[in-house]
Design an enzyme around this catalytic site. Sequence first.
Site, PDB file in Angstrom:
ATOM      1  CG  HIS A   1       2.701   5.087 -15.319  1.00 19.58           C
ATOM      2  ND1 HIS A   1       1.922   5.324 -16.279  1.00 19.58           N
ATOM      3  CD2 HIS A   1       2.193   3.937 -14.529  1.00 19.58           C
ATOM      4  CE1 HIS A   1       0.678   4.526 -16.150  1.00 19.58           C
ATOM      5  NE2 HIS A   1       0.910   3.639 -15.235  1.00 19.58           N
TER       6      HIS A   1
ATOM      7  CD  GLU B   1       0.600  -4.035 -12.908  1.00 25.07           C
ATOM      8  OE1 GLU B   1       1.068  -2.876 -13.058  1.00 25.07           O
ATOM      9  OE2 GLU B   1       0.108  -4.150 -11.788  1.00 25.07           O
TER      10      GLU B   1
ATOM     11  CB  CYS C   1      -6.049   0.410 -15.813  1.00 23.37           C
ATOM     12  SG  CYS C   1      -6.560   1.154 -14.292  1.00 23.37           S
TER      13      CYS C   1
ATOM     14  CB  CYS D   1      -4.620   2.469 -11.161  1.00 21.08           C
ATOM     15  SG  CYS D   1      -4.421   0.676 -11.137  1.00 21.08           S
TER      16      CYS D   1
END
Lengths: 722, 722
Positions: free
Chosen positions: A221, A349, A367, A445
Amino acid sequence: MNGREISNPLDLKQIQVTDAFWHREQELVRTQVLPYQWDALNDRVEGAAPSYCMRNFKVAGRMMREKRDKGAAYVAPSYTFRGFEALPEDPANPDEDKFYGFVFQDTDFSKWIEAVGYSLLQHPDPELEKTADEAIDIVCAAQLENGYLDTYYIINGMDRAFTNLRDHHELYCLGHLVEGAVAYYQATGKDKLLRAAERFADYCCQVFGPEPGQCKGYPGHEIAEMALVRLFEEDNQERYLNLAKFFLDRRGTEPFYFEQEEQERAAHDGQPYKKTTNNAYHQAHLPVREQSEAVGHAVRAMYLYSGMADVARLCGDEAMEAACDRLWDNVTREKMYVTGGVGATHMGEAFSFNYDLPNDTAYSETCAAIGLVFWARRMLQLKPRGKYGDVMELALYNTVLAGMALDGKSFFYVNPLDVAPEACHKDGRKGHVKTVRQKWFGCACCPPNIARLVSSVAAYAYTESADTLWFHLYMGSVLTKEVWAGDDSSREKKTLDIKVESQLPWEGKVKVLLRGDRTPCKLAFRVPGWSGGMKVSYRCCGRAGEAAVTGEGLAMGTDFADQTDRAGEQTALSQAAVSYRDGYLYIDGVWQDGDEVDLEMEMPVRILEADPRVREDMGKVAIARGPIVYCLEERDNGKDLHLCRVDLQTLRPSDIRTETTKELGHPMTVLQVPGKRLLPEESGELYRQARPAREEDVTLRMVPYYAWNNRGEGEMSVWVRR
Amino acid sequence: MNGREISNPLDLKQIQVTDAFWHREQELVRTQVLPYQWDALNDRVEGAAPSYCMRNFKVAGRMMREKRDKGAAYVAPSYTFRGFEALPEDPANPDEDKFYGFVFQDTDFSKWIEAVGYSLLQHPDPELEKTADEAIDIVCAAQLENGYLDTYYIINGMDRAFTNLRDHHELYCLGHLVEGAVAYYQATGKDKLLRAAERFADYCCQVFGPEPGQCKGYPGHEIAEMALVRLFEEDNQERYLNLAKFFLDRRGTEPFYFEQEEQERAAHDGQPYKKTTNNAYHQAHLPVREQSEAVGHAVRAMYLYSGMADVARLCGDEAMEAACDRLWDNVTREKMYVTGGVGATHMGEAFSFNYDLPNDTAYSETCAAIGLVFWARRMLQLKPRGKYGDVMELALYNTVLAGMALDGKSFFYVNPLDVAPEACHKDGRKGHVKTVRQKWFGCACCPPNIARLVSSVAAYAYTESADTLWFHLYMGSVLTKEVWAGDDSSREKKTLDIKVESQLPWEGKVKVLLRGDRTPCKLAFRVPGWSGGMKVSYRCCGRAGEAAVTGEGLAMGTDFADQTDRAGEQTALSQAAVSYRDGYLYIDGVWQDGDEVDLEMEMPVRILEADPRVREDMGKVAIARGPIVYCLEERDNGKDLHLCRVDLQTLRPSDIRTETTKELGHPMTVLQVPGKRLLPEESGELYRQARPAREEDVTLRMVPYYAWNNRGEGEMSVWVRR
C-alpha cells in the site's frame, strides 16, 4: 521563461485561513474530529469497536523496557500470524501482551498527530499539544533500537518482519509516521517524533535498496514514496529521496516481487505455493514509467501517482512525468465521477474499466478523492496547469467534503451518486453503500484523512516558486510570500503580505490586498474551468489596470477591446505585465502597500452531460455552479427521484434560480430548477403499451452534493434525466 | 357453471407434437442434449468436470452388495461431512469408495431419465430405452432395504441422514427421482424405477409426519411437494398427497425447523450454535398460506408455489389458493422481467425487492423461468385464466429457450437483458453474467431442466377436464380427447381426434381440424394478451359460425355487429354455443368429422414500457410481437448499443417492418425498427456542457431474445432508449 515552473506549497506557518467556508470546516475538525479520534484510538468511544492503537504502542513499549531490563536474558517473541485484523477472543479481557486491530493500526496515531500538527498552526492549543507530546512519548517508547517501528511485528515477533510487504503494511505505517512526524515538527518545532521517524526511515534505507543483500521489495500500500520525499524536503537527506525512487523504480518489474515473496512465505511455512497475488491491484503489474491506465485499489493508486509526481519533479525524470501525464488523462477523462470521486467498484475498492462509472453502486471512497487532491497538488508543483487545479477543487468541494457530516460527527467511506435507501437495505449488491453516515470505522482511514486534509487545506490553495505565487484555490486567508529582489549583484529579501477575501464557493468574487515595499512578485491566478471567464482589475504600485480572460483568450485594457493572446504584454496603464498561460492569469508586478487585485469570475449554472461512453449517465445531466456539484434529495423533492427530469429543449441555465439558505447550518446556495415529474398511473400491469409521458411541472430543488444526507435518510441523485 | 374448472394435462401418449418450431426444439433435445447429458453423467465429456453421478450409484450399489454378502459382519460407514461439493484430491484417481460431486448429484440421473421418458413418447428409440433400463438397474441397486435412496448419505454414512434438510437436498433428490420415475413409467409402462421411487417415498412417509416421533422438517430445496402430488395422481395413494401437504403445512411455522436442526447439528458436533439460517431464502419465513411476497432462491420459490397450486387444487384449499394468487400477482406485477425471467439478483440466485429488475446484472436463471412455466400450468389447472397462459408462454418462448443455443450444444444459466461483454469480463460485479453460452455446468440444473420441459411441452399446451379441452399454447400437434357423451342414464365414451396447425410464434393463424362421432366437447381457446383480438370461424356439425373477441368483449355473427359480452349465447348459425370468459373463448359444440375451427389472432408489434417504479427501465421501451420479445445485438447494430434509441414521438408500431430470415438456422421473424443513433463527438472531456444530441437515422434490427448470442460474443440489449 523555461519549460519548468516548479513550485512548492507555502510553509503553513505563513498562512492563516480566515475563509468563512473553510474556517468552519477546520473548526469542525478541531472541535469534533480530533477529540473524537483521540478517544477512538484510546478505545474510549462508547459503542464503537476499540482501535487498540495506543494500547498496542504501550504493549510494545513494555516489551522494550523489559528487553532493556533483562538484557541478554530477554527472549524475543517468535512470530505468530494473527490475521489481517486480530481481535481478542473475549473483548472484555484482551490479552495484555497481544497486538489487536488491523495490521496497520499504528497509522491511526500517525494520521491523528498529522492533523493535530496542522490544527495547532491554525489554532494554538497547549492542552492538545501536551496530549500530543505524551502520545509521542508512548509511541517512541515502542521503537526498536534499530529504528524499526511497527507494533504488529514488534509484538508478534520480528523474525518475520518485512516478509509480507504485499499485505502487512509496514511501509505504509512508515509513510504515515513520517507524514505525521514532519507535520508535527513543522507546527511545533519539536523533533522527537521526527527523529523517531527518521530512524525508522534510516533502518528501511538499510533494509531496502539496490545493493546485494538488500531487499528488492516495495510497499503493498503506497504512501511511503511521497512521505519519504517530504522527509527529504524537510531535512535534505538524499537517502530518503533515493529510497522513494528505489521503491518506484522496482515497482512492477519482473520477476514480480509480491509473487516471489509469496513463494518464499509458502516455502517458509512448508505450504504448497498457490499464487494469490494480483499485481494490478497494487499497481505493480508494470514498471511505473510504463503505466498508462489507472488500475487496482484507488487510494493506493492515488498515493503512488502522488509519489511519482514528486520524484518526477525533484529528479527531472521525464519518463516518470510522462507516465503521470498519461495516468492523469486516463483518470480525469475516463475514470472520474462528475463529483471528483474515483474508484468505481467496491470489489477491491478499485478502479473499474474506462467509462464504467455506475452511480448507485459507486465506491468513490472519500480517501481516494483525498488522494486525488494530493496528486493534483503535486502535478501543479510539477507544472502549473489549470486542469490540475480544476480537478483538485472539484474533488475537494464535493467528494471529500461529502465524506463528513455538516456537524463533523459522522462520515461516509463510500460516496454514491444515486441512492435509493430501500435498494441499499435490501440488495446485497449495494451493501457497501451506506444510506446514513457512520460514526467511525474499524478501518478508520477516511475520517482522519479528511481531518489532515481539511486542516492543511492552505497547502493546496497556494504554491510558490522563488518569484511567483500561485493561487490554485480561492479562500480567505492571510499569508506572506518572501521574494528576493534585485539582480544577482545585490539581492535583497523582501516580503509581500497578502490578504485574500473570497466569496467562493458561492460567488466568484475575490479581493487580494497587498502590502509590500516595492516587492517584485508574479501573482498567478487560476481561471477556473467552470467559469465562463475571469475579469481582473488591479492596482500595482498605485497604477490601475485591468484585463480579462474569456473563451477567446486574454483581453486587456479598459474596454477589453484589444483581444489578444500575447503573453507578457505590458499594459499602458500599470507597471504590471499581464499574461495568460495554461489556465493561469499571471500579473508580474512590483507591489507596494495599498495595491490590490480584484478578481471576478463568472459563475453560471452549468448543465453537464457525460461522454456518451459513460453508459450510466446516458440521457442524463448533472448540474453544477462554480466548483459545487448539486444533487436532488428526497427531502426536497419527494420519493422516486427517478421520476424527475429536466427538459433540455426548453431549459436554459438562466432559468435556474439560486437561493441562499441557512437551513443546513451555514449559508449555502441551493438551486431551483424548472423540471418535470412523471405522474404515477396505476395500470396494475408491469409492462404495458408505451404511452406519452404524463408529467407535471415542478421546481426541483438541488442542494450541494457535499451537503447531502444531513437531514435524515432518503433518496439522492446527482444525475437527472434530461 | 360452478366456480371450479379444474383441469389436468393430457396423457402425453395422446399427443404428438408436429409443430415446426417445437419439433425442432425437441429434436435438439433428443439428438444433442440427451446423448451429451448421458456422457456427462458418466464422466465421459472431454474437458468437462466429471459429474460422478452414475459412478456414485455404482459405488453405493457395490456397498449394498457387500452388505448383503457379509450380512451381520457388514460394518456400515460412519458419517463424514464431505462438503457441499466433494472433489477427489487427485482427479485422475478418485477413491473408489467415496462419494464425489454435489450433495444433489443423483438428480443428474433423475432429470435425464425424465427427459428420456418424454422423448421416447415422441420418438421411440429402442437403443436409448435399453441404455435407460440399464441405468435404472444401476440406480435401483443402490437403494437401501428401507427404501432410502440418496447416494450422498448411503456412501458417506446413513447415521446422519435427514439431519440437514436445509442444505443437503435429500428430499430434493426424492422429488426429482419421483418425477423421473413417473415420466419413464408413463412413457414405457416399465415400473422398476417407479417402484423404487415409491419405496423411497414410502420411507419418507414413515420418517416425516405429524405423529409423535416423526420428523417435522421439510425440504430445503422444494420440488418434493409437486413430485409427491404427481405420484399420488399416478397411483392414487393418498399418503403421498398427505406428505406433500404435510411439508407445506409445516413450512415456515415456528419454531423454525431449519434453525432447530442447525442447533441440533451444533450440539451433535460439540460446536457452539451460531445461526446461519436465512429462512426467507428457503421461503420458510412464514407459513405458506400467509406468504404474499416472492422471496429467496427463485427456483425453489417457483417449485414451492407449483406444489402449493397442486395441493390447493386437489384439496380445495382456499387459503392456499389465495396465497398462490397473491404470490402470482407479486411475481408477475412486481418481480418479473419483460422476458418472463424471474430472480433478479445473483446473490442467493434470488428474488430482489419489488420493482428491482436490473438488466445488466440480472440473474434470471433459466431454471427459474422453467419453474414459472411449471407454476403457471398448475395455476391454469386450478382455474383457467388467460393471464397464466400469457406468462407461461412468455417465459417459455423467451427466457427458457434463450437458455439453450440454437444448435442445442451450449447453455445459459443466467439470462441478462443487457450485455456489454467488456463489463462482464472486467467487472466482478457482473462476473455471473456469461457472454457466451457454456458447454455444461458442474451444477448441471439448467440444461437437463430445459430438456425435460421442451420434450414435455405438450403437457403445457393443453389441459382437459371431463368435458373441456383448453388450448393454452398453440402448437402444431395431433391429439385425442376422450369425452363421455350422453346423460347419466346412458353414458358413452367418445373420442375427438384433433389436428392443430399453427403458425405461432410468427403469425397468429391456427387451424384446428376435428374428427368426431357427434362428440360433445367444449373447446377453450386462449386469447393471448399480446393480441389485439382474435377472430374465430368454425364449422360445427357442418354448420358454420363466427365470432370475435376484441377489447370490447365478445362479438358474434357474420359481421360481428352484435357486440355482446353475454356468455354462452347460442348463435343462430351453428350448433355451437360461444362464450368468452377470463381470457378464453369457449366453443361448446358437438363435433363430427370435417368440423374445423380457424383462429386468427392479431399480432401487432408492441412497444412496451415498464411500470415507472422499475428504475432500470425508466425512459426505455422493449419491443415484442406475439409471444416473442426482441433485442438488439451488436452483430446487427454495431457496438455501443446504448447510443441507439427509438423516437416515440414519431414512431408508430406500423412503421416497424417484419422480415423473415433463415440466417440463424430456422425461419424466424426479425424486426426493422426506424431508430436513431447518437453520433460520437470527441471532446476529450469526460463532462461537458450538455448540448442537443446529434443523431443519425438508422434502422435498428431486432432479433428474438431466445435467439440472441448465436453469432458470437457481442453486446445485446432488450430495452432501448425512447
